[in-house]
Motif scaffolding. Structure first.
Motif, PDB file in Angstrom:
ATOM      1  N   GLU A  66      17.760  -1.670 -19.823  1.00  0.00           N
ATOM      2  CA  GLU A  66      17.301  -1.957 -18.351  1.00  0.00           C
ATOM      3  C   GLU A  66      15.896  -2.053 -18.325  1.00  0.00           C
ATOM      4  N   LEU A  67      15.350  -3.462 -17.594  1.00  0.00           N
ATOM      5  CA  LEU A  67      13.886  -3.629 -17.912  1.00  0.00           C
ATOM      6  C   LEU A  67      13.101  -3.901 -16.307  1.00  0.00           C
ATOM      7  N   VAL A  68      12.366  -3.077 -16.070  1.00  0.00           N
ATOM      8  CA  VAL A  68      11.573  -2.776 -14.824  1.00  0.00           C
ATOM      9  C   VAL A  68      10.385  -3.625 -14.938  1.00  0.00           C
ATOM     10  N   LEU A  69      10.153  -4.671 -13.950  1.00  0.00           N
ATOM     11  CA  LEU A  69       8.638  -5.107 -13.877  1.00  0.00           C
ATOM     12  C   LEU A  69       7.805  -4.892 -12.444  1.00  0.00           C
ATOM     13  N   THR A  70       6.681  -4.305 -12.437  1.00  0.00           N
ATOM     14  CA  THR A  70       6.200  -3.972 -11.328  1.00  0.00           C
ATOM     15  C   THR A  70       5.000  -4.562 -11.054  1.00  0.00           C
TER      16      THR A  70
END
Ligand code: ATP
Ligand code: MG
Length: 174
Positions: free
Chosen positions: A133-137
């Protein structure tokens, strides 16, 4: 550990992007997922999350990158160098199989400052192992990143106490 991973983006000019990612990390650690919370342009300052992560090791790892202080917008050379090295490091970590949840905090900010190219972010997204799971903020997520993501949430600034003179508070903003 995940059957299938997705790409999430938390963007917008309101408060809550980093804390949403931290909340997700908290939930994931609770389920035994291995979390890497990787921060761009956050070379200085101690935040509550850094103190807690020490206690959550090895389930959660926080990696901070970037030069100390603010990005030098007049000459981005050194900041870009640091961000480029960080990006390579993040790619290796994501590909290593050591983490189920990979959070790239403030990568959108690094891109907006020109420290990372949009094409490089897209390449990183394409490299994502399918179970990660990849999260970019960060504010100002590039349109191309929004297009390839599976989930995009915009934190919209309706009201913020900052404009009423309430400064960043320990335990709430840092
Ligand atoms: P948080 O870390 O609290 O979840 P964030 O990740 O959404 O915030 P950033 O864009 O990373 O916010 O901004 C860093 C700091 O700026 C945070 O402490 C946040 O509270 C503050 N901030 C966010 N939105 C605003 C705003 N509209 N006006 C002033 N300050 C803001
Ligand atoms: Mg943030």
């Amino acid at each position: 550990m995940l059957e299938r991973g997705c790409v999430q983006v938390y963007t917008g000019n309101g408060k809550g992007k980093t804390t949403a990612a931290l909340g997700l990390a908290f939930r994931a650690v609770g389920r035994g997922l291995r979390v890497c919370f990787f921060q761009f342009i956050k070379g200085s300052g101690t935040y509550g999350e850094h103190l807690l992560a020490e206690k959550l090791a090895p389930l959660m790892t926080i990696i901070r990158t970037g030069r100390p202080g603010w990005v030098n917008t007049k000459d981005i050379t050194a900041d870009r160098q640091a961000a480029q090295e960080a990006l390579e490091q993040a790619k290796k970590i994501m590909a290593s199989g050591e983490y189920d949840l990979m959070i790239l905090d403030e990568i959108n900010g690094a891109t907006a400052f020109g420290l990372i190219d949009v094409e490089q972010v897209l390449e990183l997204i394409r490299m994502r192992p399918e179970k990660v799971e990849l999260v970019l903020t960060g504010r100002s997520a590039p349109q191309q990143v929004i297009e390839v993501a599976d989930l995009v949430t915009e934190m919209r600034d309706i009201k913020h106490y900052y404009s009423a003179g309430v400064p960043a508070r320990t335990g709430i903003e840092m």
